[in-house]
Design a protein around this motif. Structure first.
Motif, PDB file in Angstrom:
ATOM      1  N   GLY A 165      -5.904  -0.775  16.817  1.00 15.71           N
ATOM      2  CA  GLY A 165      -5.398   0.207  15.861  1.00 15.71           C
ATOM      3  C   GLY A 165      -3.934  -0.019  15.516  1.00 15.71           C
ATOM      4  O   GLY A 165      -3.541   0.071  14.347  1.00 15.71           O
ATOM      5  N   ILE A 166      -3.126  -0.340  16.520  1.00 16.59           N
ATOM      6  CA  ILE A 166      -1.691  -0.574  16.267  1.00 16.59           C
ATOM      7  C   ILE A 166      -1.488  -1.814  15.401  1.00 16.59           C
ATOM      8  O   ILE A 166      -0.688  -1.815  14.456  1.00 16.59           O
ATOM      9  N   LEU A 167      -2.235  -2.885  15.699  1.00 14.00           N
ATOM     10  CA  LEU A 167      -2.098  -4.105  14.902  1.00 14.00           C
ATOM     11  C   LEU A 167      -2.544  -3.889  13.464  1.00 14.00           C
ATOM     12  O   LEU A 167      -1.949  -4.444  12.527  1.00 14.00           O
ATOM     13  N   VAL A 168      -3.580  -3.076  13.268  1.00 11.17           N
ATOM     14  CA  VAL A 168      -4.039  -2.784  11.901  1.00 11.17           C
ATOM     15  C   VAL A 168      -2.954  -2.047  11.127  1.00 11.17           C
ATOM     16  O   VAL A 168      -2.679  -2.358   9.952  1.00 11.17           O
ATOM     17  N   LEU A 169      -2.313  -1.078  11.755  1.00 11.55           N
ATOM     18  CA  LEU A 169      -1.244  -0.331  11.077  1.00 11.55           C
ATOM     19  C   LEU A 169      -0.089  -1.250  10.701  1.00 11.55           C
ATOM     20  O   LEU A 169       0.448  -1.174   9.588  1.00 11.55           O
ATOM     21  N   LEU A 170       0.293  -2.121  11.624  1.00 13.69           N
ATOM     22  CA  LEU A 170       1.384  -3.057  11.327  1.00 13.69           C
ATOM     23  C   LEU A 170       0.991  -4.027  10.215  1.00 13.69           C
ATOM     24  O   LEU A 170       1.814  -4.353   9.343  1.00 13.69           O
ATOM     25  N   ALA A 171      -0.263  -4.490  10.219  1.00 11.62           N
ATOM     26  CA  ALA A 171      -0.715  -5.405   9.170  1.00 11.62           C
ATOM     27  C   ALA A 171      -0.705  -4.730   7.805  1.00 11.62           C
ATOM     28  O   ALA A 171      -0.391  -5.365   6.790  1.00 11.62           O
ATOM     29  N   ARG A 172      -1.037  -3.435   7.753  1.00 17.55           N
ATOM     30  CA  ARG A 172      -1.006  -2.711   6.478  1.00 17.55           C
ATOM     31  C   ARG A 172       0.417  -2.570   5.955  1.00 17.55           C
ATOM     32  O   ARG A 172       0.656  -2.659   4.746  1.00 17.55           O
ATOM     33  N   VAL A 173       1.361  -2.367   6.853  1.00 17.15           N
ATOM     34  CA  VAL A 173       2.767  -2.291   6.419  1.00 17.15           C
ATOM     35  C   VAL A 173       3.230  -3.647   5.901  1.00 17.15           C
ATOM     36  O   VAL A 173       3.907  -3.730   4.862  1.00 17.15           O
ATOM     37  N   LEU A 174       2.856  -4.729   6.587  1.00 13.53           N
ATOM     38  CA  LEU A 174       3.258  -6.064   6.136  1.00 13.53           C
ATOM     39  C   LEU A 174       2.614  -6.415   4.796  1.00 13.53           C
ATOM     40  O   LEU A 174       3.245  -7.048   3.947  1.00 13.53           O
ATOM     41  N   LEU A 175       1.370  -6.002   4.603  1.00 19.63           N
ATOM     42  CA  LEU A 175       0.719  -6.244   3.309  1.00 19.63           C
ATOM     43  C   LEU A 175       1.454  -5.504   2.198  1.00 19.63           C
ATOM     44  O   LEU A 175       1.719  -6.081   1.128  1.00 19.63           O
ATOM     45  N   THR A 176       1.788  -4.235   2.447  1.00 20.08           N
ATOM     46  CA  THR A 176       2.531  -3.466   1.444  1.00 20.08           C
ATOM     47  C   THR A 176       3.866  -4.123   1.134  1.00 20.08           C
ATOM     48  O   THR A 176       4.261  -4.237  -0.034  1.00 20.08           O
ATOM     49  N   ALA A 177       4.562  -4.576   2.178  1.00 19.74           N
ATOM     50  CA  ALA A 177       5.851  -5.237   1.964  1.00 19.74           C
ATOM     51  C   ALA A 177       5.684  -6.505   1.129  1.00 19.74           C
ATOM     52  O   ALA A 177       6.474  -6.769   0.212  1.00 19.74           O
ATOM     53  N   ALA A 178       4.641  -7.288   1.419  1.00 22.04           N
ATOM     54  CA  ALA A 178       4.422  -8.528   0.666  1.00 22.04           C
ATOM     55  C   ALA A 178       4.127  -8.236  -0.804  1.00 22.04           C
ATOM     56  O   ALA A 178       4.672  -8.897  -1.700  1.00 22.04           O
ATOM     57  N   LEU A 179       3.282  -7.245  -1.075  1.00 19.64           N
ATOM     58  CA  LEU A 179       2.955  -6.913  -2.466  1.00 19.64           C
ATOM     59  C   LEU A 179       4.165  -6.369  -3.207  1.00 19.64           C
ATOM     60  O   LEU A 179       4.419  -6.731  -4.362  1.00 19.64           O
ATOM     61  N   TRP A 180       4.921  -5.506  -2.553  1.00 14.38           N
ATOM     62  CA  TRP A 180       6.093  -4.907  -3.216  1.00 14.38           C
ATOM     63  C   TRP A 180       7.199  -5.942  -3.419  1.00 14.38           C
ATOM     64  O   TRP A 180       7.950  -5.854  -4.384  1.00 14.38           O
ATOM     65  N   LEU A 181       7.314  -6.911  -2.528  1.00 10.06           N
ATOM     66  CA  LEU A 181       8.303  -7.974  -2.721  1.00 10.06           C
ATOM     67  C   LEU A 181       7.973  -8.813  -3.957  1.00 10.06           C
ATOM     68  O   LEU A 181       8.879  -9.256  -4.667  1.00 10.06           O
ATOM     69  N   GLN A 182       6.693  -9.025  -4.217  1.00 11.24           N
ATOM     70  CA  GLN A 182       6.321  -9.781  -5.417  1.00 11.24           C
ATOM     71  C   GLN A 182       6.694  -9.011  -6.682  1.00 11.24           C
ATOM     72  O   GLN A 182       7.091  -9.600  -7.692  1.00 11.24           O
TER      73      GLN A 182
END
Length: 349
Positions: free
Chosen positions: A89-106
């Protein structure tokens, strides 16, 4: 359609690798051309870090169970360790934050690109600033929804008693997807002046329409992702697989214009050198920093230039019998001076 964890992992590796290749290629071309280090350079560098981090997360959390999959997906094997659920569960939450960061950086990378080529248009500058504010606010909103949808947070890895619908993270998905679609629409509006460019070459016309088509394709991928996640009860493999696809598409759309433009500028300069010197030279690294765009705005999309007005201290423009335009002041050529002499002598006589 339910996806196997191995399928999601393979797609994640492929999409992540191609995304990193695109980003590293952009940085490499930028340094080869000796371009100045600007905001876009830092955004691309951060994108590389976030996508690499997400690849590492995918390696682990797709092998671990999550509370949502255990509760709502019958194909998920029974879990005997609560510790595995918590780590997953913790890794999933962190992965969702990293995905959001990657999309918003683009999105930020595209804003930097558009700001450079549309800087002379007042309403576009304002809209770019509004979009920056929207991007920052929605990023915070998505991150908060990621961690606060289940309260307390340990509901994300709880099985009994049933934690409820929050473990499906539908709210987080909708906020992320809707904000992403709105940002894509704002980017298309910002890019609209490119459609009004006059004297476009065929390759520029194709490039501009391709840019708009890819921006629309980003929104289509986001909508497909929402539909599939809802249809699969928010299965983590489905979320991960389509998030990887969306990340790759976003990286390509955000960085392809700059990569293509840099190569086009280099090709144009090489062609100019070849035509000027009569032979082809090998492609060399520029000797000083460059910042040149492959596409430029014209008077139809930018405010008209200011025409200088003569002041008392400014000498009147020199007019030639063979030149009607007084701007800029031109000197009479030797040939024209020679032609004028007989007229002046005739007047004297």
């Amino acid at each position: 359609m339910a996806y196997d964890p191995d399928q999601a992992q393979i797609v994640g590796y492929v999409c992540g690798t191609f995304s990193l290749i695109i980003l590293v290629a952009r940085l490499g071309i930028s340094r080869w051309r000796r371009e100045s280090i600007d905001l876009g350079f830092f955004l691309v560098s951060l994108s590389i870090l976030t996508i690499t981090g997400r690849l590492v997360m995918n390696e682990f959390y797709l092998k671990l169970p999550t509370a949502n999959d255990v509760l709502h997906n019958p194909d998920t094997p029974d879990v005997t360790s609560n510790e595995a659920l918590k780590v997953g569960g913790i890794l999933v939450l962190l992965a969702r934050v990293l995905l959001t960061a990657a999309l918003w950086l683009q999105i930020g990378i595209l804003l930097v690109f558009y700001a450079r080529i549309t800087s002379n248009i007042f309403w576009v500058r304002r809209l770019i600033w509004v979009t920056w504010i929207f991007v920052g606010a929605t990023f915070v909103a998505v991150v908060l929804a990621t961690f606060l949808e289940c309260q307390p947070i340990d509901l994300y890895w709880q099985i009994e008693p049933n934690p409820g619908q929050c473990v499906r993270a539908y709210l987080q998905l909708l906020i992320q997807a809707i904000a992403n679609i709105i940002a894509d629409i704002m980017l298309l509006v910002i890019a609209y002046p490119l459609m009004r460019l006059s004297k476009r070459s065929l390759s520029q016309t194709i490039s501009i329409y391709t840019l708009f088509a890819l921006g629309t394709f980003c929104m289509v991928i986001t909508i497909i992702r929402i539909v599939l996640v809802f249809s699969e009860n928010s299965s983590q493999t489905t979320r991960s697989l389509w998030a990887s696809v969306q990340m790759l598409v976003a990286c390509f759309v955000a960085n392809a214009p700059t990569i293509y433009g840099s190569l086009r500028v280099v090709q144009r300069k090489r062609s100019e050198q070849r035509s000027a010197r009569g032979y082809a030279e090998p492609m060399r690294r520029p000797s000083r920093p460059e910042r040149e765009s492959w596409i430029k705005m014209t008077e139809q999309a930018a405010p008209p230039p200011q025409i200088p007005v003569d002041s008392p201290t400014t000498p009147p423009p020199i007019l030639s019998p063979h030149h009607d335009n007084p701007y800029p002041a031109t000197r009479l050529s030797t040939a024209s001076s020679t032609e004028d002499k007989p007229h002046s002598v005739k007047k004297a006589v």
